[in-house]
Design a protein around this motif. Structure first.
Motif, PDB file in Angstrom:
ATOM      1  N   LYS A  74       0.834  -1.202   0.000  1.00 29.55           N
ATOM      2  CA  LYS A  74       0.000   0.000   0.000  1.00 29.55           C
ATOM      3  C   LYS A  74       0.867   1.250   0.000  1.00 29.55           C
ATOM      4  O   LYS A  74       0.752   2.123  -0.865  1.00 29.55           O
ATOM      5  N   THR A  75       1.746   1.319   0.977  1.00 31.87           N
ATOM      6  CA  THR A  75       2.591   2.509   1.076  1.00 31.87           C
ATOM      7  C   THR A  75       3.420   2.694  -0.184  1.00 31.87           C
ATOM      8  O   THR A  75       3.507   3.795  -0.731  1.00 31.87           O
ATOM      9  N   THR A  76       3.966   1.602  -0.661  1.00 38.41           N
ATOM     10  CA  THR A  76       4.778   1.700  -1.867  1.00 38.41           C
ATOM     11  C   THR A  76       3.966   2.249  -3.031  1.00 38.41           C
ATOM     12  O   THR A  76       4.401   3.172  -3.728  1.00 38.41           O
ATOM     13  N   HIS A  98       1.940  11.032   5.335  1.00 37.87           N
ATOM     14  CA  HIS A  98       2.757   9.829   5.402  1.00 37.87           C
ATOM     15  C   HIS A  98       2.593   9.088   6.706  1.00 37.87           C
ATOM     16  O   HIS A  98       2.168   9.650   7.707  1.00 37.87           O
ATOM     17  N   GLN A  99       2.976   7.801   6.664  1.00 41.58           N
ATOM     18  CA  GLN A  99       2.866   6.948   7.843  1.00 41.58           C
ATOM     19  C   GLN A  99       3.668   7.536   8.997  1.00 41.58           C
ATOM     20  O   GLN A  99       3.225   7.556  10.129  1.00 41.58           O
ATOM     21  N   THR A 100       4.860   8.031   8.670  1.00 41.35           N
ATOM     22  CA  THR A 100       5.643   8.736   9.674  1.00 41.35           C
ATOM     23  C   THR A 100       5.706  10.203   9.251  1.00 41.35           C
ATOM     24  O   THR A 100       6.034  10.501   8.107  1.00 41.35           O
ATOM     25  N   LEU A 152      -3.985   9.326   2.687  1.00 38.53           N
ATOM     26  CA  LEU A 152      -3.693   9.232   4.116  1.00 38.53           C
ATOM     27  C   LEU A 152      -3.214   7.821   4.412  1.00 38.53           C
ATOM     28  O   LEU A 152      -3.941   6.853   4.212  1.00 38.53           O
ATOM     29  N   ASP A 153      -1.964   7.693   4.884  1.00 37.49           N
ATOM     30  CA  ASP A 153      -1.386   6.379   5.159  1.00 37.49           C
ATOM     31  C   ASP A 153      -1.510   6.059   6.641  1.00 37.49           C
ATOM     32  O   ASP A 153      -0.810   6.635   7.473  1.00 37.49           O
ATOM     33  N   GLU A 154      -2.422   5.178   6.965  1.00 41.22           N
ATOM     34  CA  GLU A 154      -2.667   4.761   8.352  1.00 41.22           C
ATOM     35  C   GLU A 154      -2.788   5.956   9.287  1.00 41.22           C
ATOM     36  O   GLU A 154      -2.034   6.088  10.245  1.00 41.22           O
ATOM     37  N   PRO A 155      -3.765   6.850   9.023  1.00 40.01           N
ATOM     38  CA  PRO A 155      -3.864   8.090   9.785  1.00 40.01           C
ATOM     39  C   PRO A 155      -4.546   7.918  11.139  1.00 40.01           C
ATOM     40  O   PRO A 155      -4.344   8.732  12.034  1.00 40.01           O
TER      41      PRO A 155
HETATM   42 MG   LIG Z   1       2.836   1.256   4.762  1.00 38.12          MG
END
Ligand SMILES: [Mg+2]
Ligand SMILES: Nc1ncnc2c1ncn2[C@@H]1O[C@H](COP(=O)(O)OP(=O)(O)OP(=O)(O)O)[C@@H](O)[C@H]1O
Ligand SMILES: Nc1ncnc2c1ncn2[C@@H]1O[C@H](COP(=O)(O)OP(=O)(O)OP(=O)(O)O)[C@@H](O)[C@H]1O
Ligand SMILES: [Mg+2]
Lengths: 372, 531, 307, 310
Positions: free
Chosen positions: B45-47, B87-89, B167-170
């Motif tokens: 997903k993130t990629t 981003h996730q971070t 939104l990545d894992e917000p």
């Molecule tokens: Mg990810």
């Protein structure tokens, strides 16, 4: 508000589904492969550096072949060459430790030359004041004094860092300049040697001299001492908890702290250990080489030490070997001037080239490996 | 969708050396749509989103926006095409203020810098109340709680006029209220014509806010479904599906992990009638935060042997301080902490570890791992002085390596070998390493801070089972989590944390999540534990 | 006092110029350690060109260009090839030092009458230079001095007062964040290092063009390393650097004065003063002495470890 | 060794080891001159420049092992090492420099005594006559015994001149740091010292620069080794000229004829001289020349006093 029955744990107890596409543990190369991967590019880069360097030299109208042959081979051509090379190796490798040990904890010790000079002064002080003690007492005392003096000098930076958060790059650089003045004072006012025609202390007692090995020019036994030390350090950093902690702090101070490592204390300790190593270098050069404390005896060991320390990339095992390579270079470069009348500055240029190509080479290696 | 979709990614392939991270993945997102992107750790997903945002360069594949083929080689391209990403971070400059972080990289309108900032401030204020994302524009971000920094990230994207927001894992950092608020904002955004891509592990959230959802597994798209044509069970089936054989009805743990269980579900036997022998006692503990303010004051707590106490709270209410105090990392200003009959307060951290205190920190990258060291090194960190890893005075690396290999297998850590650098692991896999370290410690007191954040279902369930195993062995467990479902599900007692003190205590089978939510946001008067 | 200032100003120029060049790239995250070499190269190039062209400005400009070239190599190797900034820096320090000597040797060679150049002429700011104490030393100076003053103010303005500066600094604080907002990390690091390194070289050229009228081997005599210390002392901030440089230069002159006046103590201890004093100052400096978070760290977009 | 191949076998192979670059238009350039002279005489020569004291032993051995018959180290800081290596290699001839007469000088080592104090004495006279403020500055590099000797000799010269002037010695800490030389000279000038007696190598060009802009005929500077009047004729007062070809050639001849050890004391007529600038007022000039004559005739005895200057 509902409470659902607990279904029996899935078969295989607490094991989660294997993560998708988990790769089987695979290692690359193997020992032999690793050695190959390490040696080949280094050799290649040295070669490249010489090709380019040779072109420059030839362009300036000197004999490239003579010059380069000198750089590469002169260490190995004569016993004298090997002795000189090993004598250079000692301070280089020790100054490399002076840089690499603190670096393991993430601190930059740019103060090796100051620490070396103070170590030399400490050693000379003992060697001169107790000059008539027998060797069994005087020699160890001289070396220990050097180690302590170096550690103490670095200790100043350590205290400034730990207590007052003074950046160690700044403090160690400044302490170098202070040390120059200190030794100038010692060599011209405290124990000046009137005849020397150069700031130098009077000679240390015979008992303070490291025994020589073989006929003149003899190899001073400090070399063996350092070999032993190198082994000790390599083992210590890899296998002792403290060594592990130092590397941990370097990798991530916070995580180390959370896991029970006394990080600030270690950072300070790293600097002090580094200073001790440099101090030993000074003492050994006094006891083995010059027989006195000499202004300028730090030569360019600071820079070479830093370079070696960085090129070894944290491997205390590789460090002595890299140091030896640089020592060969240093000695060879000196001969080059004599043999081919190449101006002394050329030496610096060649060394720079070799360095850059070395870096390029392990860049190339990593790329190749990544592809492999 | 009939009209041309706002965003089309077709046949995107991305490989990292040997790893095929994206295997011809396609994705369509319509205008005015919240699109869920689901899948386990390392699913891709993130990629995929990093490719869309220009952070990673795809090997092949095409991206269309509003039907027009575009090439995105850098975040700048993406931003100019109206793509924004949270981003996730967080990617923020810690030393900058909120407003500085927001305007970063934009050309300020209005001649002077000052004037520009004024304009920006106005615009931020406008965004804030339009989407209900309030922040203090002049606060320095490093001093803000995670939840707020989350908002800053969103504002950053909106400020740049994003029409496609990723939104990545917000939601991992947010309270139920905040989650609801965020989702409300998302709805407003799509109502105004934006498109939103929401990466999450939680099915309930997906169902709550998404119009459509795409499930990924193992670098490939499994399926894309309409909200209307699916439900929790069905989605769960697709997600966990193949990964372990034929699909059975989800265990309650899975249900919680998936977020399909009804709110307030409790895992295992109800604490009703459970009695615990005394285990850990915390008396009058006061600790400072990083700005030398006493944040936790005179804190008292008893945790029985085998008891799980869960702290629910909004990030920044003293969780970190409390956790670090309990772990012996943060010095106590006053008070005592003792495990069994051993008083640990005032001793160096190493002795806490020896006494069997294990800590799983919230910030895994900062506090958890040695990024450049191998998994082996990371696993012995903390126990490197204990007899377990030493032969003679020296560390026995062969033994350590063997233990690492076992851990990798047992915790299904996704890595080449025990020598793989921890920094190269995915967030979830890093978490597995940290948990492996903690559980290998045979803890008597286990402190878990957001233990399952970013973990996929399998891993989450695994963690819960490990916790239960530990308690069975008489270990006292303190769970601090911003995931309320989780706290309620695995705790015997739930405590709401507000401004570093207890704002309410419940037996976990008697909790009303929204009540807890109110208490942890400082509303309502605290009530004692219900008898 | 006037005389004291007059003695301090030239060294202040050198330290400030070189340090501004250093912090410029430093704020973008490039830790430049080539100063000692680049200053020597600048000095050599500066004097040789000025001598051959008969134009000091020409000397300064060519020195800048050569320094910039070194900076370009440094950034190419660190941003493109991602080689260790420290090692590359030290290697370039070697190369530059060598090149400095070689150049002079090739162009001038062995001679008994060294090629002296007329040092920079002083410019007189009418009215201001008549101000009692400070007028003479501060407003009757060569144009490099005035350039340095302007440069310092300009750098402060750029970094603290413009949004371009805001973006620029973010590259040194958190390159990944900057990158994710479309700020070109490589570009920022490249231009700042190229310009910065050029300035360092000009600082070197100031030695022959102001102090000595000729390049001599080893004339930098370690001052390049002091510049690095100065950057830390000044917390990588333009105006603090101005102050720090004044402090360095001032202590330097005081040390000499003390020796000329002839206090009882050995001159070595007097010569230590500047360094010891700086260390003492640093004890209280932690408030301002912070450095860019990513100073010396290369940035690799697709790697986790660097970001 | 490469450059050895040039020399025909009969001739000496002479090596020179210098402490700085031969481009310094100073001490080391003089060293190269001397070698060139030897080369004209048919010797095949080679040299190493910028050799640091810690490396000297290695260099010496290198030359020995590559078959040089005469090795000359230029600079008294090299004496000890040269003597040591000489003892190790009795069949090679060495030439070293020393201030004064060394103890147990090896059989195969010639010594050049540069005798600085004697040559500096007349400068004391000159300075005393030139100074109108009665303040003379001495600008040294490292505070070494030979430097102390120069200072004491200058004091003696000032004494004998009958004028009352006092001498202010300072040391820059480095013979070649031009910048420090500039700064210190400015300091001395602003301290009222109107005559600067410099004893530096490269550094001195900086001292000249500091003179610039001060009134011609008001401030004076004297230099060492090579005539540097070109730097600034107006302020240039005098040079203690050195010519190392003289001692080198003489010693080579001695070695040729079998005398392998001895001391060559430089002095007026023997490789050292004082040359006085044209702008110097005649009576000062005459006084100085008289002093030179007296030293030569032995009328004045310049005392060698290497005791520390406080
Ligand atoms: Mg990810
Ligand atoms: N920078 C990278 N370098 C190497 N491989 C990578 C990189 N980023 C991702 N990968 C590969 O891509 C795969 C997918 O990773 P990705 O981050 O997309 O997972 P994800 O779907 O975001 O999982 P999560 O839900 O935990 O965020 C990983 O398994 C990994 O093999
Ligand atoms: N720079 C990198 N170098 C090597 N591998 C990487 C890198 N970045 C990511 N990976 C791989 O990519 C995978 C996924 O990374 P990422 O954290 O994006 O996945 P993720 O799905 O977010 O993981 P999680 O959900 O567990 O947090 C990991 O397995 C990791 O090994
Ligand atoms: Mg993740």
């Amino acid at each position: 508000m509902s409470t659902i029955e607990q279904s029996p744990p899935a078969p295989g107890g607490g094991t989660p589904p294997p993560a998708p596409g988990a790769a089987p543990a695979r290692r690359r190369g193997g020992a032999a492969g690793d050695v190959l991967w390490t040696v080949v590019p280094y050799a290649a880069s040295v070669l490249l550096a010489f090709v380019v360097g040779g072109v420059v030299i030839a362009a300036m109208g000197y004999s490239a072949t003579d010059a380069l042959r000198a750089v590469l081979t002169s260490s190995f051509e004569s016993r004298f060459g090997m002795v000189e090379t090993l004598h250079k190796w000692v301070p280089i490798v020790l100054c490399a430790y002076a840089f690499a040990l603190p670096l393991a904890t993430g601190k930059f010790n740019i103060g090796a030359e100051g620490q070396l000079l103070l170590g030399a002064t400490g050693g000379a002080a003992i060697g001169i004041t107790f000059s008539d003690l027998p060797a069994i007492l005087l020699l160890p005392a001289t070396l220990v004094a050097g180690v302590l003096a170096g550690a103490l000098w670095a200790g100043i930076a350590a205290v400034l860092l730990v207590r007052f958060r003074v950046n160690e790059v700044l403090s160690t650089v400044l302490l170098n300049f202070v040390s120059f003045k200190v030794i100038d004072w010692v060599a011209t006012k405290v124990w000046p040697d009137a005849g020397a025609g150069h700031p130098a202390t009077t000679p240390v007692g015979e008992g303070a001299r490291l025994p020589l090995i073989g006929e003149a020019p003899g190899l001073h036994s400090g070399v063996l001492l350092v070999v032993a030390l190198a082994i000790f350090i390599a083992v210590g950093m890899r296998f002792t908890p403290t060594g592990f902690e130092m590397r941990a702090v370097g990798a991530n101070p916070r995580a180390s702290l959370v896991n029970g490592v006394r990080t600030t204390r270690l950072a300070g300790a790293g600097l002090v250990l580094g200073g001790a190593a440099a101090g030993l270098a000074g003492a050994i050069d006094v006891a083995g080489l010059h027989g006195r404390m000499l202004e300028g005896m730090q030569s360019n060991f600071l820079i070479l030490g830093i370079i070696v320390g960085l090129m070894a990339r944290g491997s205390m095992l590789a460090l002595p070997f890299v140091a030896f390579g640089i020592a060969v270079l240093e000695f060879g470069a000196g001969t080059m001037q004599l043999v081919a009348a190449v101006p002394v500055e050329m030496v610096l240029v060649i060394e720079a080239l070799i360095l850059l190509f070395l870096l390029l080479s392990d860049l190339a290696r990593n790329r190749l490996r990544g592809a492999a | 969708m009939t009209a041309t979709p706002r965003l089309e990614m077709t046949e995107v392939v991305k490989t990292f050396g040997p790893v095929r991270a994206l295997d011809a993945v396609s994705l369509e997102v319509g205008a005015r749509e919240v699109h869920g992107l689901l899948g386990g750790n390392g699913a891709g997903k993130t990629t995929l989103m990093n490719v869309l945002f220009g952070l990673y360069r795809a090997d092949s594949g095409a991206v269309r926006i509003d039907g027009r083929e575009v090439t995105i080689t850098s975040p700048r391209d993406a931003i100019e095409l109206g793509v924004g990403m949270v981003h996730q971070t967080f990617l923020q400059v810690d030393t900058y203020t909120v407003i500085e972080n927001v305007v970063l990289g934009t050309t300020l309108e209005g001649g002077s810098h000052r004037g520009g900032l004024a304009a920006a401030r106005a615009k931020i204020a406008e965004i804030s109340d339009r989407f209900g994302l309030d922040v203090d524009p002049d606060a320095v971000v490093e001093e803000l709680p995670v939840g707020v920094r989350q908002r800053v990230e969103i504002i950053k994207a909106l400020y740049r006029g994003a029409s496609v927001l990723i939104l990545d894992e917000p939601t991992t950092n947010l309270t139920p209220q905040e989650v609801d608020a965020l989702f409300a904002s998302l709805r407003t955004m799509v109502a105004e014509g934006m498109s939103v891509i929401l990466i999450t592990h939680k099915i309930r959230e997906t169902l709550a806010v998404c119009d459509r959802m795409t499930v990924m597994r193992d670098g490939a798209r499994v399926q894309t479904l309409e909200r209307t044509e699916t439900d929790a069970e069905h989605l769960a089936a697709i997600m966990v599906g193949e990964s372990h054989g034929t699909y059975q009805a989800p265990t309650v743990t899975e249900a919680v992990a998936l977020g399909t269980a009804p709110a307030g579900t409790v895992v295992g036997e109800t604490p009703a009638g459970k009695v615990f022998e005394p285990g850990v006692s915390i008396a009058g503990v006061t600790v400072r935060n990083d700005h030398d303010v006493d944040l936790v004051v005179g804190f008292d707590l008893e945790v029985g042997r085998g008891e799980v106490v869960g702290f629910a709270g909004v990030a920044g209410n003293g969780q970190v301080e409390l956790a670090e105090a309990l772990a012996g990392v943060r010095p106590l200003r006053s008070g005592t902490i003792s495990v069994g009959d051993m008083v640990l307060s005032g001793r160096p951290t190493a002795q806490w570890l020896d006494a069997g205190v294990a800590y799983v920190p919230e910030d895994r990258h900062r506090d958890g791992i040695l990024p450049t060291s191998g998994i082996t090194e990371n696993l012995i960190l903390g126990s490197h002085r204990s007899a377990r890893v030493r032969r003679g005075g020296l560390i026995d690396w062969r033994a350590a390596r063997q233990r690492a290999e076992e851990a990798i297998a047992k915790f299904a850590i996704r890595a080449d070998s025990p020598a793989t650098r921890a920094g190269d692991l995915s967030g979830g896999n890093i978490q597995r390493v940290i948990l492996a370290r903690a559980f290998a410690h045979e803890p008597r007191l286990l402190i878990l801070h957001n233990p399952t954040r970013g973990l996929d279902i399998g891993s989450t369930r695994f963690v819960y089972e490990q916790i239960r195993a530990a308690t069975a062995g008489g270990c006292s467990v303190v769970v601090i989590s911003e995931d309320l479902d989780e706290v309620i599900a695995i705790s015997d007692r739930v405590i709401a944390l507000y401004h570093g003190s207890q704002a309410g205590e419940w037996r976990s089978d008697q909790v009303d999540p929204y009540e807890v939510g109110r208490r942890m946001t400082g509303l309502g008067t605290p009530v004692g534990g219900t008898a | 006092m006037t005389e004291f200032l007059t003695l301090v100003v030239p060294m202040w120029v050198v330290f400030t110029l070189a340090a501004q060049g250093t912090i410029l790239s430093g704020r973008a995250g490039v830790f430049n350690v080539t100063q000692e070499g680049v200053m020597a190269l600048g000095a050599s190039v500066g004097s040789v060109v000025a001598y051959k062209m008969g134009s000091n400005l020409g000397g300064l400009l060519v020195a800048f260009a050569v320094g910039a070239l070194v900076g370009l190599v440094l950034t190419y190797m660190t941003t493109q090839l991602r080689m260790d900034q420290f090692v590359v820096g030290l290697a370039l320090f070697f190369a530059a030092t060598g090149a400095a000597g070689l150049l002079y040797r090739e162009v001038i060679g062995v001679t008994m009458t060294p090629p002296k150049i007329d040092t920079l002429a002083k410019i007189d700011i009418p009215v201001l230079s008549d101000i009692p104490v400070i007028g003479e030393p501060l407003f009757r100076q060569d144009y490099v001095f005035f350039f340095v003053v302007l440069l310092s103010v300009a750098m402060y303005w750029f970094m603290q007062r413009t949004s371009a500066g805001l973006d620029f600094r973010s590259v040194g604080e958190n390159p990944k964040a900057a990158d994710s907002l479309g700020i070109n990390v490589t570009l920022a690091r490249t231009w700042s290092t190229v310009v910065g390194s050029g300035l360092v070289a000009v600082a070197g050229a100031y030695f022959p063009l102001h102090f000595t009228g000729i390049f001599t081997d080893g004339m930098i005599a370690g001052r390049g390393w002091l510049v690095i210390a100065l950057a830390f002392l000044g917390g990588w901030r333009p105006l603090y650097v101005v102050a720090g440089a004044a402090f360095f230069a001032g202590m330097d002159v005081l040390g000499q004065k003390a020796q000329v006046i002839g206090l009882g103590i050995p001159h070595q201890f007097i010569e230590m003063l500047p360094f010891v004093a700086t260390l003492l100052v640093m004890v209280f400096a932690f408030r301002w002495a912070r450095q860019p978070a990513h100073l010396g760290l290369n940035y690799d977009r697709e790697s986790r470890l660097a970001g | 060794g490469g450059s050895a191949d040039g020399g025909d076998d009969g001739a000496d192979k002479v090596a020179g080891i210098f402490s700085g670059p031969v481009t310094d238009a100073d001490l080391n350039a003089l060293g190269l001159d001397a070698l060139k002279a030897a080369e004209k005489d048919g010797a095949s020569v080679s040299y190493a420049e910028s050799v640091a004291v810690p490396d000297i032993e290695g260099k010496l051995r290198q030359y020995v092992s590559s078959g040089y018959t005469v090795v000359w180290t230029h600079g008294s800081q090299f004496y000890d090492a040269t003597a040591k290596v000489a003892k190790e290699n009795p069949d090679v001839n060495f030439i070293a420099e020393f201030d004064g007469v060394p103890e147990d000088q090896p059989e195969n080592l010639w010594v050049i005594d540069r005798n600085f104090h004697t040559v500096f004495y007349p400068l004391g006279v000159l300075a005393a006559n030139l100074s109108s403020t009665g303040k003379v500055g001495y600008l040294g590099g490292l505070s070494l015994p030979f430097s102390y000797a120069e200072v004491h000799a200058l004091e003696q010269g000032i004494e004998d001149s009958g004028k009352d002037a006092d001498l202010k010695p300072v040391w820059t800490g480095d013979f070649n740091d031009t910048v420090k030389a500039t700064q210190f000279t400015s300091q001395l000038l602003s301290g009222g010292n109107d005559v600067i007696v410099s004893s530096l190598n490269l550094g001195v060009v900086g001292a000249f620069e500091a003179m610039k802009g001060t009134e011609a005929g008001e401030n004076w500077i004297t230099v060492k080794y090579t005539d540097k009047s070109a730097n600034d004729p107006e302020h240039y007062a005098a040079t203690v000229l050195y010519d190392f070809a003289k001692p080198l050639m003489a010693i080579l001849d001695e070695i040729e004829s079998g005398t392998t050890t001895g001391v060559y004391v430089m002095g007026f007529g023997k490789g050292a001289d004082v040359s006085i600038g044209d702008n110097v007022p005649t009576e000062a000039k005459e006084a100085a020349e008289q002093a030179v004559a007296d030293v030569e005739s032995g009328a004045t005895e310049v005392e060698l006093d290497q005791s520390e200057v406080k």
